[in-house]
Design a protein around this motif. Structure first.
Motif, PDB file in Angstrom:
ATOM      1  N   ILE A 256     -53.511  72.535  32.374  1.00 10.50           N
ATOM      2  CA  ILE A 256     -52.021  72.234  32.779  1.00 10.50           C
ATOM      3  C   ILE A 256     -52.474  72.670  34.477  1.00 10.50           C
ATOM      4  O   ILE A 256     -52.450  73.713  34.637  1.00 10.50           O
ATOM      5  CB  ILE A 256     -50.972  72.891  32.002  1.00 10.50           C
ATOM      6  CG1 ILE A 256     -51.019  72.545  30.720  1.00 10.50           C
ATOM      7  CG2 ILE A 256     -49.725  72.731  32.956  1.00 10.50           C
ATOM      8  CD1 ILE A 256     -49.917  73.568  29.957  1.00 10.50           C
ATOM      9  N   PRO A 257     -52.141  71.490  35.457  1.00  4.48           N
ATOM     10  CA  PRO A 257     -52.300  71.856  36.768  1.00  4.48           C
ATOM     11  C   PRO A 257     -51.504  73.196  37.171  1.00  4.48           C
ATOM     12  O   PRO A 257     -50.157  73.110  36.984  1.00  4.48           O
ATOM     13  CB  PRO A 257     -52.184  70.824  37.366  1.00  4.48           C
ATOM     14  CG  PRO A 257     -52.194  69.535  36.481  1.00  4.48           C
ATOM     15  CD  PRO A 257     -51.744  70.377  35.128  1.00  4.48           C
ATOM     16  N   ASP A 258     -51.702  73.979  38.266  1.00  4.32           N
ATOM     17  CA  ASP A 258     -51.126  74.861  38.927  1.00  4.32           C
ATOM     18  C   ASP A 258     -50.375  75.827  38.106  1.00  4.32           C
ATOM     19  O   ASP A 258     -49.328  75.934  38.480  1.00  4.32           O
ATOM     20  CB  ASP A 258     -50.215  74.085  40.048  1.00  4.32           C
ATOM     21  CG  ASP A 258     -50.938  73.130  40.995  1.00  4.32           C
ATOM     22  OD1 ASP A 258     -52.063  73.766  41.586  1.00  4.32           O
ATOM     23  OD2 ASP A 258     -50.574  71.944  40.951  1.00  4.32           O
ATOM     24  N   VAL A 259     -51.036  76.412  37.158  1.00  2.00           N
ATOM     25  CA  VAL A 259     -50.220  77.373  36.213  1.00  2.00           C
ATOM     26  C   VAL A 259     -50.895  78.853  36.652  1.00  2.00           C
ATOM     27  O   VAL A 259     -52.211  78.810  36.460  1.00  2.00           O
ATOM     28  CB  VAL A 259     -50.344  76.927  34.708  1.00  2.00           C
ATOM     29  CG1 VAL A 259     -49.706  78.184  33.918  1.00  2.00           C
ATOM     30  CG2 VAL A 259     -49.504  75.366  34.476  1.00  2.00           C
ATOM     31  N   ARG A 260     -50.049  79.819  36.629  1.00  2.00           N
ATOM     32  CA  ARG A 260     -50.522  81.259  36.922  1.00  2.00           C
ATOM     33  C   ARG A 260     -50.031  81.838  35.460  1.00  2.00           C
ATOM     34  O   ARG A 260     -48.797  81.704  35.118  1.00  2.00           O
ATOM     35  CB  ARG A 260     -50.172  81.621  38.088  1.00  2.00           C
ATOM     36  CG  ARG A 260     -50.929  81.138  39.229  1.00  2.00           C
ATOM     37  CD  ARG A 260     -50.448  81.960  40.566  1.00  2.00           C
ATOM     38  NE  ARG A 260     -50.646  83.279  40.548  1.00  2.00           N
ATOM     39  CZ  ARG A 260     -50.557  84.231  41.686  1.00  2.00           C
ATOM     40  NH1 ARG A 260     -49.924  83.816  42.645  1.00  2.00           N
ATOM     41  NH2 ARG A 260     -50.821  85.341  41.263  1.00  2.00           N
ATOM     42  N   VAL A 261     -50.537  82.596  34.995  1.00  2.00           N
ATOM     43  CA  VAL A 261     -50.448  83.430  33.715  1.00  2.00           C
ATOM     44  C   VAL A 261     -50.138  84.742  34.435  1.00  2.00           C
ATOM     45  O   VAL A 261     -50.838  85.329  35.362  1.00  2.00           O
ATOM     46  CB  VAL A 261     -51.478  83.698  32.706  1.00  2.00           C
ATOM     47  CG1 VAL A 261     -51.031  84.662  31.774  1.00  2.00           C
ATOM     48  CG2 VAL A 261     -51.657  82.064  32.292  1.00  2.00           C
ATOM     49  N   LYS A 273     -45.605  74.950  39.593  1.00  2.00           N
ATOM     50  CA  LYS A 273     -44.761  74.407  40.679  1.00  2.00           C
ATOM     51  C   LYS A 273     -43.646  73.510  40.081  1.00  2.00           C
ATOM     52  O   LYS A 273     -42.776  73.249  41.023  1.00  2.00           O
ATOM     53  CB  LYS A 273     -45.698  73.436  41.441  1.00  2.00           C
ATOM     54  CG  LYS A 273     -46.907  74.307  42.239  1.00  2.00           C
ATOM     55  CD  LYS A 273     -47.551  73.395  43.312  1.00  2.00           C
ATOM     56  CE  LYS A 273     -48.612  74.204  44.052  1.00  2.00           C
ATOM     57  NZ  LYS A 273     -49.517  73.323  45.046  1.00  2.00           N
ATOM     58  N   ASN A 274     -43.956  72.992  39.172  1.00  2.00           N
ATOM     59  CA  ASN A 274     -42.701  72.150  38.428  1.00  2.00           C
ATOM     60  C   ASN A 274     -42.177  72.759  37.186  1.00  2.00           C
ATOM     61  O   ASN A 274     -43.214  73.386  36.508  1.00  2.00           O
ATOM     62  CB  ASN A 274     -43.103  70.499  38.486  1.00  2.00           C
ATOM     63  CG  ASN A 274     -43.882  70.326  37.271  1.00  2.00           C
ATOM     64  OD1 ASN A 274     -43.838  70.200  36.218  1.00  2.00           O
ATOM     65  ND2 ASN A 274     -45.311  70.132  37.964  1.00  2.00           N
ATOM     66  N   GLU A 275     -40.974  72.641  36.763  1.00  2.00           N
ATOM     67  CA  GLU A 275     -40.663  73.232  35.615  1.00  2.00           C
ATOM     68  C   GLU A 275     -41.182  72.852  34.294  1.00  2.00           C
ATOM     69  O   GLU A 275     -41.499  73.447  33.398  1.00  2.00           O
ATOM     70  CB  GLU A 275     -39.058  73.028  35.574  1.00  2.00           C
ATOM     71  CG  GLU A 275     -38.332  73.778  34.411  1.00  2.00           C
ATOM     72  CD  GLU A 275     -36.782  73.620  34.294  1.00  2.00           C
ATOM     73  OE1 GLU A 275     -36.241  74.380  33.731  1.00  2.00           O
ATOM     74  OE2 GLU A 275     -36.526  72.741  35.041  1.00  2.00           O
ATOM     75  N   TRP A 276     -41.369  71.388  34.253  1.00  2.00           N
ATOM     76  CA  TRP A 276     -42.133  70.920  33.045  1.00  2.00           C
ATOM     77  C   TRP A 276     -43.309  71.655  32.692  1.00  2.00           C
ATOM     78  O   TRP A 276     -43.919  71.907  31.663  1.00  2.00           O
ATOM     79  CB  TRP A 276     -42.111  69.384  32.914  1.00  2.00           C
ATOM     80  CG  TRP A 276     -42.809  68.788  31.721  1.00  2.00           C
ATOM     81  CD1 TRP A 276     -43.651  68.121  31.777  1.00  2.00           C
ATOM     82  CD2 TRP A 276     -42.307  68.904  30.671  1.00  2.00           C
ATOM     83  NE1 TRP A 276     -44.143  67.453  30.575  1.00  2.00           N
ATOM     84  CE2 TRP A 276     -43.248  68.290  29.666  1.00  2.00           C
ATOM     85  CE3 TRP A 276     -41.284  69.790  29.898  1.00  2.00           C
ATOM     86  CZ2 TRP A 276     -43.066  68.039  28.303  1.00  2.00           C
ATOM     87  CZ3 TRP A 276     -41.227  69.767  28.364  1.00  2.00           C
ATOM     88  CH2 TRP A 276     -42.097  68.897  27.533  1.00  2.00           C
ATOM     89  N   ALA A 277     -44.161  71.755  33.955  1.00  2.00           N
ATOM     90  CA  ALA A 277     -45.522  72.340  33.653  1.00  2.00           C
ATOM     91  C   ALA A 277     -45.344  73.735  33.010  1.00  2.00           C
ATOM     92  O   ALA A 277     -46.249  74.216  32.355  1.00  2.00           O
ATOM     93  CB  ALA A 277     -46.402  72.384  35.015  1.00  2.00           C
ATOM     94  N   ALA A 278     -44.280  74.442  33.655  1.00  2.00           N
ATOM     95  CA  ALA A 278     -43.930  75.744  33.066  1.00  2.00           C
ATOM     96  C   ALA A 278     -43.582  75.821  31.604  1.00  2.00           C
ATOM     97  O   ALA A 278     -43.969  76.625  30.813  1.00  2.00           O
ATOM     98  CB  ALA A 278     -43.113  76.491  33.978  1.00  2.00           C
ATOM     99  N   ILE A 279     -42.728  75.000  31.127  1.00  3.90           N
ATOM    100  CA  ILE A 279     -42.401  74.821  29.792  1.00  3.90           C
ATOM    101  C   ILE A 279     -43.783  74.441  29.033  1.00  3.90           C
ATOM    102  O   ILE A 279     -43.878  75.140  27.788  1.00  3.90           O
ATOM    103  CB  ILE A 279     -41.306  73.803  29.847  1.00  3.90           C
ATOM    104  CG1 ILE A 279     -40.014  74.238  30.541  1.00  3.90           C
ATOM    105  CG2 ILE A 279     -41.060  73.324  28.049  1.00  3.90           C
ATOM    106  CD1 ILE A 279     -39.092  73.056  30.336  1.00  3.90           C
ATOM    107  N   ARG A 280     -44.312  73.516  29.438  1.00  7.13           N
ATOM    108  CA  ARG A 280     -45.506  73.174  28.557  1.00  7.13           C
ATOM    109  C   ARG A 280     -46.578  74.341  28.572  1.00  7.13           C
ATOM    110  O   ARG A 280     -47.071  74.861  27.289  1.00  7.13           O
ATOM    111  CB  ARG A 280     -46.472  72.132  29.279  1.00  7.13           C
ATOM    112  CG  ARG A 280     -45.768  70.847  29.161  1.00  7.13           C
ATOM    113  CD  ARG A 280     -46.527  69.660  29.977  1.00  7.13           C
ATOM    114  NE  ARG A 280     -47.786  69.532  29.608  1.00  7.13           N
ATOM    115  CZ  ARG A 280     -48.922  69.122  30.579  1.00  7.13           C
ATOM    116  NH1 ARG A 280     -48.590  68.941  31.708  1.00  7.13           N
ATOM    117  NH2 ARG A 280     -50.182  69.222  30.146  1.00  7.13           N
ATOM    118  N   ALA A 281     -46.695  75.190  29.688  1.00  7.38           N
ATOM    119  CA  ALA A 281     -47.676  76.369  29.680  1.00  7.38           C
ATOM    120  C   ALA A 281     -47.166  77.479  28.631  1.00  7.38           C
ATOM    121  O   ALA A 281     -47.999  78.005  27.927  1.00  7.38           O
ATOM    122  CB  ALA A 281     -47.867  76.755  31.335  1.00  7.38           C
ATOM    123  N   ALA A 282     -45.839  77.711  28.588  1.00  4.64           N
ATOM    124  CA  ALA A 282     -45.344  78.608  27.827  1.00  4.64           C
ATOM    125  C   ALA A 282     -45.522  78.144  26.230  1.00  4.64           C
ATOM    126  O   ALA A 282     -45.687  79.284  25.602  1.00  4.64           O
ATOM    127  CB  ALA A 282     -43.651  78.992  28.230  1.00  4.64           C
TER     128      ALA A 282
END
Length: 559
Positions: A256-261, A273-282
């Motif tokens: 998942i691009p641009d995700v930080r843990v 950077k975008n909310e959907w990426a944060a939701i997917r990462a979580a």
């Protein structure tokens, strides 16, 4: 579904109507109302050096050169109409048209600390402070106008932003007298207020300034708010209350691009950077948590509450001698009857219409948080202490959320956003998911209530006893510990506070002998706190249920 070719009673085909019809327009016309102040979202200029001393007139209002007025209140509008009511109170005292009055609410950088907003306190406390400040300002305006017009103060009146004299002569605009100038005047709590018989603004039905924006989708809720460079965050909670974070596999979200843990003790979150990426990462991030057992089942909870360790007992109501009266009526007789019942009120979730949300911008020397908290000044203190900054460097700005109900998870979302923002060095927006809200928001406390009463055949109550088991609230200065700060190991000043779930436990009927005993419990399986009308719902339900039984036995109408 009906046949689209089916004819109506007029003989027309629906399809023909659709072909020939141009458009069906629905429009709304809203009456002019005061505009919303841009300072509320932080987009307006911050008034450098503005005082927030609750004793100073300048904390509550500013009169500008263009004749407009900005009112500042530490209370917030939780749906009670405070935004228009406070404007009306100020406009009335200052003699200024309501359309010229702006309002800034709950911004700790601009408004005085008037305490948390709850129930009707927004007007009972907050509105009164504004009104007294406006009336005090009016006395100074009259003094200045008296000098300028060479007319006695007793002859002066204010209307439409103008000071006029009953003995004639020219008028003077208050903006010419005090526009953009500080009053440097203390609020007089005994100042003469306007006679209600002369009111022309208060008591009028004036459109609320927030309604048009809410109806057209233009109103800024905290969920809509954005700042430049803002990232989106989500927090991963353990599957069981009390579980500890054992390990995290960051490679599980590498795709998942641009995700930080972000991990800090038992706090685990992701930022993107975008909310959907944060939701997917979580949802994708693999984490291992320790096992934890300790929650009773729903069926066991009443017994667990009743058998919990008691911190202390209180007797909020003690009148007459209920114990002797009940002992004397140990057996039913023709002259009296004994009634008893036990009631259980389970945990209650806030279940706001939308999940809690906040935006935090944490920098090395300052914190700014946009939040729907109804206690912005109180939480300014808590965030300052928790993050090791002076209160002057912490600013909370109120924006509408999706409900309040005492204390739901607005402040928890703010804490999550603050922890993530400090970790990544950028503003972070955190919106809880529905499962977060139902699983982790503070719950209305469980209550076990025993009641005993004696009544004569005509329904007259001679004795009443209530015994309540309810958890203590473990909190920081009257608030509930924030789950994100707790998981991250960030200290919060804690203490035990009884809360106010001991109200209305005695009957509202004439009774000579009444005793109410409250057992404050040391622990609670879940975080507890205020829900709407804290304590009153369970208490009134239990009292009136037993009263109904007495009424039935007495062959009386319960109402």
């Amino acid at each position: 579904m009906r046949d689209p070719e089916m004819k109506s009673t007029s003989g027309l085909l629906r399809r023909d109507v659709l072909k020939t019809g141009g458009a069906f327009l629905v429009s709304f016309l809203f009456n002019p109302a005061p505009r919303e102040a841009s300072a509320q979202t932080g987009s307006g200029p911050v008034h450098a050096g503005k005082t927030v001393d609750i004793h100073q007139v300048d904390s509550f209002l500013e009169i500008h050169r263009d004749g407009s007025v900005t009112i500042y209140t530490g209370k917030v509008d939780l749906g009670t109409g405070l935004r228009i009511a406070v404007r009306q109170m100020a406009a009335e005292e200052l003699g200024i048209p309501i359309a010229r009055v702006d309002l800034v609410e709950g911004d700790t950088g601009l408004t005085p600390d008037q305490g948390r907003t709850g129930g009707s306190s927004g007007l009972v406390q907050g509105g009164v402070g504004v009104r007294q400040a406006a009336a005090t300002a009016r006395t100074r305006i009259f003094e200045l106008a008296s000098q300028k017009l060479d007319r006695p103060v007793s002859s002066l009146s204010l209307s439409n932003g103008q000071v006029t004299s009953s003995v004639g002569g020219p008028a003077v605009a208050i903006s010419d007298l005090v526009g953009d100038k500080p009053f440097e005047l203390k609020v007089d709590p005994k100042v003469a207020l306007k006679d209600p018989r002369t009111y022309s603004v208060v008591g009028q039905s004036i459109p609320r300034p927030d309604v048009p924006g809410k109806c057209t989708g233009k109103h800024t809720y905290v969920h809509d708010f954005k700042v430049p460079g803002m990232l989106h965050g989500r927090v991963i909670r353990p599957p069981a209350l009390g579980a500890k974070l054992v390990s995290v596999d960051e490679s599980s979200v590498a795709g998942i691009p641009d995700v930080r843990v972000v991990r800090m003790n038992d706090f685990l979150g992701v930022v993107a950077k975008n909310e959907w990426a944060a939701i997917r990462a979580a949802a994708t991030l693999k984490a291992t948590w320790s096992d934890w057992q300790g929650l009773p089942t729903d069926a066991e909870l009443p017994r667990v509450v009743r058998e919990s360790v008691i911190d202390h007992d209180e007797k909020p109501v003690s009148r007459g001698d209920s114990r002797s009266a009940l002992a004397a009526s140990s057996a039913p007789s023709a002259s009296s009857a004994k009634f008893s019942a036990s009631y259980y009120f389970p945990y209650q979730g806030h279940a706001s219409m939308g999940p809690s949300c906040a935006v935090a911008d944490v920098r090395p020397d300052s914190i700014t948080i946009w939040t729907a908290s109804q206690s912005t000044h109180l939480f300014r203190t808590i965030f300052a202490e928790s993050f090791g900054l002076p209160e002057s460097k912490v600013r909370l700005i109120y924006l509408d959320g999706s409900g309040c109900y005492g204390q739901n998870a607005h402040e928890d979302a703010a804490a999550d956003a603050a922890v993530l923002s400090r970790a990544v060095g950028s503003p972070v927006r955190v919106q809880w998911m529905r499962q977060d809200e139902h699983g982790w928001d503070p719950k209305g406390p469980p209550e076990v209530i025993d009641m005993r009463a004696i009544a004569s055949p005509d329904g007259t109550l001679t004795a009443w006893e209530t015994e309540l088991w309810v958890p203590m609230w473990i909190n920081t200065k009257g608030t509930i510990p924030l789950v994100g700060l707790d998981a991250a190991g960030i200290k919060q000043r804690q203490g035990r506070w009884p809360g106010s779930v001991d109200e209305n436990l005695d009957p509202p009927y004439s009774t000579p002998n009444v005793t109410v005993t409250v057992h404050r419990l040391k622990d609670s399986p879940l975080r507890t706190g205020h829900v709407r009308a804290p304590g009153k719902v369970a208490s009134v339900w239990a009292v009136e249920s037993l009263a109904d039984e007495i009424a039935v036995a007495s062959k009386m109408d319960a109402v």
